[in-house]
Design a protein around this motif. Structure first.
Motif, PDB file in Angstrom:
ATOM      1  N   SER A 237       0.819  -1.281   0.032  1.00  0.00           N
ATOM      2  CA  SER A 237      -0.028   0.094   0.045  1.00  0.00           C
ATOM      3  C   SER A 237       1.007   1.057   0.066  1.00  0.00           C
ATOM      4  O   SER A 237       2.113   1.265   0.188  1.00  0.00           O
ATOM      5  CB  SER A 237      -1.120  -0.119   1.365  1.00  0.00           C
ATOM      6  N   SER A 238       0.212   2.517  -0.134  1.00  0.00           N
ATOM      7  CA  SER A 238       0.924   3.589   0.051  1.00  0.00           C
ATOM      8  C   SER A 238       1.752   3.960   1.338  1.00  0.00           C
ATOM      9  O   SER A 238       2.535   4.611   1.382  1.00  0.00           O
ATOM     10  CB  SER A 238       0.033   4.819  -0.103  1.00  0.00           C
ATOM     11  N   TYR A 239       1.385   3.264   2.311  1.00  0.00           N
ATOM     12  CA  TYR A 239       2.060   3.293   3.709  1.00  0.00           C
ATOM     13  C   TYR A 239       3.126   2.168   3.836  1.00  0.00           C
ATOM     14  O   TYR A 239       3.833   2.069   4.906  1.00  0.00           O
ATOM     15  CB  TYR A 239       1.041   2.977   4.928  1.00  0.00           C
ATOM     16  N   GLY A 240       3.426   1.333   2.598  1.00  0.00           N
ATOM     17  CA  GLY A 240       4.240   0.241   2.705  1.00  0.00           C
ATOM     18  C   GLY A 240       3.939  -1.030   3.383  1.00  0.00           C
ATOM     19  O   GLY A 240       4.865  -1.663   3.849  1.00  0.00           O
ATOM     20  N   GLU A 241       2.638  -1.234   3.508  1.00  0.00           N
ATOM     21  CA  GLU A 241       1.866  -2.097   3.941  1.00  0.00           C
ATOM     22  C   GLU A 241       1.903  -3.527   3.080  1.00  0.00           C
ATOM     23  O   GLU A 241       1.225  -3.151   1.994  1.00  0.00           O
ATOM     24  CB  GLU A 241       0.913  -2.135   4.988  1.00  0.00           C
ATOM     25  N   LYS A 261       2.001 -12.044   6.176  1.00  0.00           N
ATOM     26  CA  LYS A 261       0.626 -11.463   6.471  1.00  0.00           C
ATOM     27  C   LYS A 261       0.233 -10.262   5.993  1.00  0.00           C
ATOM     28  O   LYS A 261       1.095  -9.504   5.978  1.00  0.00           O
ATOM     29  CB  LYS A 261       0.339 -11.838   8.244  1.00  0.00           C
ATOM     30  N   LYS A 262      -0.853  -9.805   5.558  1.00  0.00           N
ATOM     31  CA  LYS A 262      -1.340  -8.774   5.167  1.00  0.00           C
ATOM     32  C   LYS A 262      -1.101  -7.773   6.082  1.00  0.00           C
ATOM     33  O   LYS A 262      -1.330  -7.927   7.362  1.00  0.00           O
ATOM     34  CB  LYS A 262      -2.946  -8.666   4.660  1.00  0.00           C
ATOM     35  N   GLY A 263      -0.553  -6.369   5.709  1.00  0.00           N
ATOM     36  CA  GLY A 263      -0.142  -5.489   6.773  1.00  0.00           C
ATOM     37  C   GLY A 263       1.245  -5.625   7.107  1.00  0.00           C
ATOM     38  O   GLY A 263       1.570  -4.550   7.621  1.00  0.00           O
ATOM     39  N   ARG A 268      10.140  -4.090   7.495  1.00  0.00           N
ATOM     40  CA  ARG A 268      10.159  -5.107   8.190  1.00  0.00           C
ATOM     41  C   ARG A 268      11.040  -6.447   7.543  1.00  0.00           C
ATOM     42  O   ARG A 268      11.723  -6.976   7.964  1.00  0.00           O
ATOM     43  CB  ARG A 268       9.020  -5.696   8.881  1.00  0.00           C
ATOM     44  N   ILE A 269      10.416  -6.376   6.454  1.00  0.00           N
ATOM     45  CA  ILE A 269      10.758  -7.581   5.354  1.00  0.00           C
ATOM     46  C   ILE A 269      12.250  -7.387   5.112  1.00  0.00           C
ATOM     47  O   ILE A 269      13.101  -8.382   5.110  1.00  0.00           O
ATOM     48  CB  ILE A 269      10.055  -7.628   4.042  1.00  0.00           C
ATOM     49  N   LEU A 270      12.757  -6.071   4.691  1.00  0.00           N
ATOM     50  CA  LEU A 270      14.110  -5.823   4.531  1.00  0.00           C
ATOM     51  C   LEU A 270      14.890  -6.122   5.545  1.00  0.00           C
ATOM     52  O   LEU A 270      16.183  -6.758   5.574  1.00  0.00           O
ATOM     53  CB  LEU A 270      14.331  -4.533   3.937  1.00  0.00           C
ATOM     54  N   GLU A 271      14.597  -5.888   6.919  1.00  0.00           N
ATOM     55  CA  GLU A 271      15.302  -5.997   7.979  1.00  0.00           C
ATOM     56  C   GLU A 271      15.533  -7.387   8.381  1.00  0.00           C
ATOM     57  O   GLU A 271      16.479  -7.778   8.743  1.00  0.00           O
ATOM     58  CB  GLU A 271      14.523  -5.334   9.273  1.00  0.00           C
ATOM     59  N   HIS A 272      14.494  -8.192   7.939  1.00  0.00           N
ATOM     60  CA  HIS A 272      14.566  -9.628   8.195  1.00  0.00           C
ATOM     61  C   HIS A 272      15.676 -10.230   7.379  1.00  0.00           C
ATOM     62  O   HIS A 272      16.415 -11.165   7.644  1.00  0.00           O
ATOM     63  CB  HIS A 272      13.158 -10.409   7.998  1.00  0.00           C
TER      64      HIS A 272
END
Length: 749
Positions: A237-241, A261-263, A268-272
């Motif tokens: 989304s526009s909020y990066g979710e 999961k949605k949202g 957070r994905i890049l940090e993982h």
């Protein structure tokens, strides 16, 4: 007096007034008349008129009765129709109303109760425009849009205009209780407006269910396509979710299910990925701020990663219309390895090409040296060719001079020698000099045709004069060998170089006579489209197929080397016709004969001019009683020509230059009858200047003949301009005697 169109009551009243007036008139007449007869007469007249008016009154009463009956029937019919209309309107499923003259006349209950806040206004006399405005302002409308149906708030002005102008108008309204109605306005033929309210709630709901089904189906298909794509795709989304992803996306990055999961945020994905070292640490650290700025500008962000297992990933971020973005991942390991392999091959190939280029440069330098040497050799060859051309041009004069003198002396000697052995020796000398002359002319012709500056005088001329000259020149040769020579006359005109075409045909005929032991030689012309084919047929020994390909080469003779020539005639024909673009053809059968042909372009007929070397019907005889001026710088040739002309009976004035010729003409005090001049005299002197000077001194056009080896086109054009004839060296004495006689015939006469 009574108008039939008046109502019956009016007609009856008028009848009563007329009867009353008639009775009053009868009473007044009784009082005035006084006699019994007049009273009786008046009574009879009055009675007749009363009966007439009574009949009219009865007829009017009858008409009034029928009209009353018809009116009663009409009233009953109208009441019945109104009851039927009311029953039909009650039985209708939708609302119905009829507006007459833009005013509500009648409507059913469904029409009145559709919109509760508008129901109090639905009364007879309601204006159509007011009805539309009331519907537009109703609080019962929801304005909801559904699949395939658009709810519209009606406009009073537009609805009235459409209904009255186009004859039909329709719009859909949505009520707050999820009910949908279509309101149709139709204009009748009498100008009334019928309004019909039809409920379409079931149709809308069916469309809604179909829409949901299609959306679910498309979502299923889209998800299936996502899952089976080789490209990892994930939308945010526009909020990066995280919104939607496929299995390939998680497989390429090795993400756990909780992160999918949605949202879940993109950061957070890049940090993982960074924390678990999914990708090599040498890969560039993501710069989220820069990425998002680029996405807001509508740009595409591209980043390359290498996983710890060596897999190469290409990640691209694209902005979406709702300010969100989509991330795509592609395994580019094979492409990267192929690119690296290609780069190595390109490097190796570049090295090879560099070495090949160096070698080519070395070869180019050597080639440049070779080309320089070839250029020098070419220049030397061209210089040698020019030198050869100049030498042969000089030889055309220097060699032909003594040959011409020798032929003149031999001609004189032939006339004086009468003993058998001595005459045979003279004849052999004549034949030898003729062979020398023929060979020399052939060599000079080949030299001219091989020269890059070969000159041709292309003109249009008649074939008649050329064929006539050919017949006169070659008839003695054919008669000497016992061959019948037949030349068919032709009046066709052609375009060519007259001298080279004459020489080519002459060589073909000479060859035909030479290689024919018995029989005949035939020369004729045939039309071939826009060309004229000159054909030479013979009944000679023929030419084999192997020899046909080489007979046009120099010093080649057919028939196993038999013949008296040097084998240059056909070579001259091939060269001349190739330069003139005249196709040459050969057809031959050994033991039967041969046919040579030359094709020349046809030309439009023009004015027939005299052949440049006229041929008279018979050689002139008797003494040449003329004063002949001979101008020749070669002493031997001047002496030989003088001897020959004096042998013909002429008075000869022999001069070695133009100045000597002027002096001799001034000494005798009269111009000569004809001038015979060599073209090339000593230094800058020439025969043309001699002719021009002598004519100027004499004040008249003295006949003149130039005897020279010069065959240039400009020289021939000067001869035509100054009206003097040209004879080529070595001169043919028969032709010289005929030409002198022809040029001086008019002057002597």
């Amino acid at each position: 007096m009574i108008d039939p169109s008046d109502p019956p009551a009016v007609q009856i009243a008028k009848q009563a007034r007329i009867i009353e007036a008639l009775i009053n008139r009868a009473e007044r007449g009784h009082e005035v008349g006084g006699t019994a007869y007049s009273l009786f007469q008046s009574a009879i007249t009055l009675q007749a008129k009363v009966w007439e008016k009574t009949k009219d009154l009865e007829k009017a009463l009858d008409t009034l009765g029928r009209a009353s009956s018809e009116l009663e029937i009409a009233y009953q019919t109208q009441e019945r129709m109104q009851r039927n209309l009311a029953d039909a309107m009650v039985a209708m499923e939708g609302g119905f109303a009829l507006f007459s003259e833009d005013r509500l006349q009648v409507c059913n209950t469904q029409f009145r109760r559709l919109l509760p806040d508008v129901e109090p206004l639905i009364k007879p006399g309601l204006a159509f425009d007011d009805y539309l405005r009331a519907v537009e302002a109703s609080r019962s409308l929801s304005g909801e849009e559904d699949v395939g149906v658009k709810a519209v708030r009606p406009s009073a002005a537009s609805g009235l205009t459409e209904a009255s102008g186009n004859g039909f108008s329709s719009f859909v309204i949505a009520l707050r209780n999820d009910r949908w109605f279509q309101i149709s306005c139709r204009q009748t033929s009498s100008g009334n407006i019928a309004v019909l309210q039809t409920e379409i709630t079931d149709l809308v709901r069916e469309n809604r269910r179909e829409k949901d089904r299609l959306i679910d189906q498309q979502a299923h298909l889209l998800q299936a396509a996502f899952d089976h794509m080789s490209l990892g795709v994930c939308t945010f989304s526009s909020y990066g979710e995280l919104l939607v992803h496929n299995e390939r996306f998680s497989a390429l990055l090795g993400l756990p299910l909780p992160l999918l999961k949605k949202g879940t945020s993109f950061q957070r994905i890049l940090e993982h990925i960074e924390r678990h070292e999914t990708v090599d640490r040498k890969s560039r650290r993501p710069e989220l701020a820069r990425w998002f700025k680029a996405l807001r500008r509508g740009e595409t962000v591209q980043q390359h990663f290498r996983r710890r297992d060596g897999m190469r990933l290409d990640m691209r971020l694209h902005s979406l219309p709702d300010d969100g973005f989509i991330v795509s991942l592609m395994d580019v390991t094979a492409e990267t390895e192929a690119a690296a392999l290609l780069e190595r091959r390109v490097t190796e190939r570049t090295a090879e090409l560099t070495e090949a280029n160096r070698q080519l440069q070395v070869h180019a330098a050597e080639q440049t040296k070779i080309e320089g040497a070839l250029r020098l050799a070419k220049e030397a060859a061209e210089a040698a060719h020019v030198s050869k051309t100049r030498f042969l041009a000089a030889a055309s004069h220097d060699l032909l001079q003594p040959i011409n003198a020798a032929k003149l002396y031999l001609s004189t000697l032939t006339e004086k020698v009468e003993e058998g052995d001595a005459r045979e020796v003279v004849n052999r000398l004549n034949r030898s000099f003729t062979s020398i002359e023929t060979l020399l002319q052939a060599l000079l012709d080949i030299s001219r045709l091989d020269s890059s500056g070969a000159e041709f005088n292309i003109t249009s001329f008649s074939m008649g004069n050329m064929l006539q000259g050919l017949s006169e020149d070659l008839a003695p040769l054919a008669a000497e060998k016992g061959i019948e020579l037949r030349i068919v006359p032709s009046s066709r005109w052609v375009t060519s170089d007259q001298r080279y075409l004459m020489r080519s045909v002459q060589n073909l005929v000479v060859n035909a006579i030479q290689y024919t032991e018995r029989g005949r030689v035939l020369v004729g012309c045939r039309l071939a489209g826009t060309r004229l084919r000159i054909e030479v047929w013979d009944t000679g020994i023929g030419i084999s197929e192997t020899d046909q390909a080489r007979v046009f080469k120099e010093f080649t003779r057919g028939g196993g080397g038999k013949g008296t020539g040097m084998g240059l005639g056909l070579s001259i024909v091939e060269r001349a016709c190739r330069h003139l673009d005249h196709p040459v053809r050969l057809v031959s059968r050994p033991g039967v004969g041969s046919m040579f042909s030359i094709e020349v372009p046809l030309a439009a007929p023009g004015h027939v001019t005299v052949y440049e070397n006229p041929v008279v019907e018979a050689a002139p005889t008797g003494d040449l009683d003329l004063i002949v001026m001979v101008v020749e710088n070669d002493a031997d040739e001047l002496h030989a020509m003088t001897q020959k002309l004096e042998g013909w009976g002429a008075s000869v004035l022999a001069a070695g230059s133009t100045l000597e010729a002027i002096s001799l003409m001034q000494d005798i005090g009269t111009p000569p009858d004809i001038v015979l001049a060599d073209y090339q005299l000593d230094e800058d002197d020439n025969g043309i200047e001699t002719i021009r000077t002598l004519r100027a001194l004499a004040g008249c056009e003295i006949p003149a003949i130039i005897i020279s080896a010069n065959r240039h086109r400009d020289f021939q054009s000067q001869a035509d301009e100054m009206s003097f004839a040209v004879l080529n060296k070595p001169v043919q004495l028969v032709r010289l005697r005929a030409l002198i006689d022809w040029k001086t015939r008019a002057r002597v006469a």
